[in-house]
Design an enzyme around this catalytic site. Structure first.
Site, PDB file in Angstrom:
ATOM      1  N   LYS A   1       0.446 -52.743  34.488  1.00 25.40           N
ATOM      2  CA  LYS A   1      -1.541 -53.426  34.110  1.00 25.40           C
ATOM      3  C   LYS A   1      -1.577 -54.562  33.675  1.00 25.40           C
ATOM      4  CE  LYS A   1      -5.607 -50.933  32.618  1.00 25.40           C
ATOM      5  NZ  LYS A   1      -5.897 -51.177  31.898  1.00 25.40           N
TER       6      LYS A   1
ATOM      7  N   LYS B   1       0.853 -54.844   4.257  1.00 24.37           N
ATOM      8  CA  LYS B   1       1.111 -53.798   4.250  1.00 24.37           C
ATOM      9  C   LYS B   1       1.547 -54.789   2.606  1.00 24.37           C
ATOM     10  CE  LYS B   1       0.672 -49.196   3.568  1.00 24.37           C
ATOM     11  NZ  LYS B   1      -0.326 -48.551   4.395  1.00 24.37           N
TER      12      LYS B   1
END
EC number: 1.4.1.3
Length: 558
Positions: free
Chosen positions: A84, A183
């Site tokens: 796609k 993080k």
């Protein structure tokens, strides 16, 4: 090492299905037409089978490398969406050049961009010195600032912060929050330190991040995580604003999850747990999914189990309980409790605050077995990563697994759950409530005004003028001798008639975000015949959105 075959991704066994349109919709979810048996293969298998992104999946054992785990899930999504992405490229290139471009951008997205490893000394209250280790990982700068929590744990490692940072990138993309993923972790057990020592550690860690350019309102914005909360975020904001950010009017936007007095936002503490509730709500009220699981829609009379009674577990338990579900077991690191008749979250919270543990709660019994294997409708792992593995996945009896924690399910366990028709609502969608409301807090800090402040009175006056206008119109038309026809608002409208508070706006926006993202995941799952594989559908959505940013921005200087 193992490879996820396309056939396993694109097909799913059918579970019990209800009659009527729900059954037909369920058949569509499972990749076949109404009334048709499950096919041995699906259209597009030949294309998907030759894709190669899933070569680097996590190891087969029960304790896989966490970062490789996330990369493996990414590979599954990439293998589905590659064609796609190639088709959607609007460039004057050959098919081969387009495919090379797509694969190149996917290789850019996947790795962790920066990892800061640092150590610094602190002087403890007894006069001794200790060297503290910490890390901050920035997975992606396709959007800035980067966003991700800071956790305090002795289990913190480079691999863990890289994995969690990458999850943050995909999580933000799934819920359309314009941040890159990051993080941080400090390798300590906070229970072993006094408040004064924790403040020293937090402030020094903030300075180390600032010196390296790893914190700032437009660069990298931390948030609470395991064993951190408002207190630590307040120390971080104050340290940054008092030092490197003292000329920056937006300095307090350097971190989210702060107390209200320091620029925090109403609704942030409960945001992740509330997001877990809304995430489950969007799927448990979908008849087509529930028919596959052999369940009726809605929370009423459903049983659930919570592993982890921290911020996420507590608030998830509260909201599910409020809407009619029954919590029959709660587990913590020091033990688990069980009551088939239900556990009240408020009573349990009060008991733990008083005694420091769940054990001994008078309205439940200690549970010696694995809390993950209790017979229930909904299992909420809200503790740490890699709790559901190849070893215990066959014994899990829940019909829905709602991932309140980050990475609680290993790839092998995920595969087993798909084979058993267990619905896993994935972490990168389900626990995105925290970062969503952090985004609202960040915007509030940049705008320097609370939500509703400018419109609160105007909305209230407008609502009352509207009601008075309706009442006067009715009285002129139908009233006898000028008699009154009082307009009485419903209880729900009366609650909101005075105007939306900041908490109302935050709760409404969070619910809308979770609903919209759930619909996108459902649509993608059906589009690619993924059955109950919501994780791959969520990764497909995240990859498409991150890819679009890189593709349209250009990659020359990336």
């Amino acid at each position: 090492m193992y490879r996820y075959l396309a056939k396993a991704l694109l097909t799913s066994r059918a579970g019990p299905a209800a009659l009527g349109s729900a059954a037909n919709h369920s058949a569509a979810l499972l990749g076949r037409g109404p009334g048709q048996p499950a096919a041995a293969s699906q259209p597009g298998l030949a294309l998907a089978a030759r894709r190669h992104y899933s070569e680097l999946v996590a190891d087969r054992e029960d304790d896989p490398n966490f970062f490789k785990m996330v990369e493996g899930f990414f590979d599954r999504g990439a293998s589905i969406v590659e064609d796609k992405l190639v088709k959607d490229l609007r460039t004057q290139e050959s098919e081969e050049q387009k495919r090379n471009r797509v694969r190149g951008i996917l290789r850019i997205i996947k790795p962790c961009n920066h990892v800061l490893s640092l150590s610094f000394p602190i002087r403890r209250d007894d006069g001794s010195w200790e060297v503290i280790e910490g890390y901050r990982a920035q997975h992606s700068q396709h959007r800035t600032p980067c966003k991700g929590g800071i956790r305090y744990s002795t289990d913190v490692s480079v691999d863990e912060v890289k994995a969690l940072a990458s999850l943050m990138t995909y999580k933000c993309a799934v819920v359309d929050v314009p941040f890159g993923g990051a993080k941080a972790g400090v390798k300590i057990n906070p229970k072993n330190y006094t408040e004064n020592e924790l403040e020293k550690i937090t402030r020094r860690f903030t300075m180390e991040l600032a010196k390296k350019g790893f914190i700032g309102p437009g660069v990298d914005v931390p948030a609470p995580d395991m064993n951190t909360g408002e207190r630590e975020m307040s120390w971080i904001a104050d340290t940054y604003a008092s030092t490197i950010g003292h000329y920056d009017i937006n300095a307090h936007a350097c971190v989210t999850g702060k107390p209200i007095s320091q620029g925090g936002i109403h609704g942030r503490i409960s945001a992740t747990g509330r997001g877990v509730f809304h995430g489950i709500e969007n799927f448990i009220n979908e008849a087509s999914y529930m028919s596959i699981l052999g369940m009726t829609p809605g929370f009423r009379d459903k049983t659930f189990v919570v592993q982890g009674f921290g911020n996420v577990g507590l608030h998830s338990m509260r909201y599910l309980h409020r809407f009619g579900a029954k919590c029959i077991a709660v587990g913590e690191s020091d033990g688990s409790i069980w009551n088939p008749d239900g556990i009240d979250p408020k009573e349990l919270e009060d008991f733990r605050l008083q005694h420091g543990s769940l054990l001994g709660f008078p309205k439940a019994k200690p549970y010696e077995g694995s809390i993950l294997e209790i017979d229930c409708d909904i299992l909420i792992p809200a503790a740490t990563e890699k709790q559901l593995t190849k070893s215990n996945a066959p014994r899990v009896k829940a019909k829905i697994i709602a991932e309140g924690a980050n990475g609680p399910t290993t790839p092998e366990a995920d595969k087993i759950f798909l084979e058993r028709n267990i619905l896993v609502i994935p972490d990168l969608y389900l626990n995105a409530g925290g970062v969503t409301v952090s985004y609202f807090e960040w915007l509030k800090n940049l705008n320097h005004v609370s939500y509703g402040r400018l419109t609160f009175k105007y909305e209230r006056d407008s609502n009352y003028h509207l009601l008075m206008s309706v009442q006067e119109s009715l009285e002129r038309k139908f009233g006898k001798h000028g008699g009154t026809i009082p307009i009485v608002p419903t209880a729900e409208f009366q609650d909101s008639i005075s105007g939306a508070s900041e908490k109302d706006i935050v709760h409404s926006a969070l619910a809308y975000t979770m609903e919209r993202s759930a619909r996108q995941i459902m649509h993608t799952a059906m589009k690619y015949n993924l059955g109950l594989d919501l994780r791959t559908a969520a990764y497909v959505n995240a990859i498409e959105k991150v890819f679009k940013v890189y593709s349209e921005a250009g990659v020359t200087f990336t």
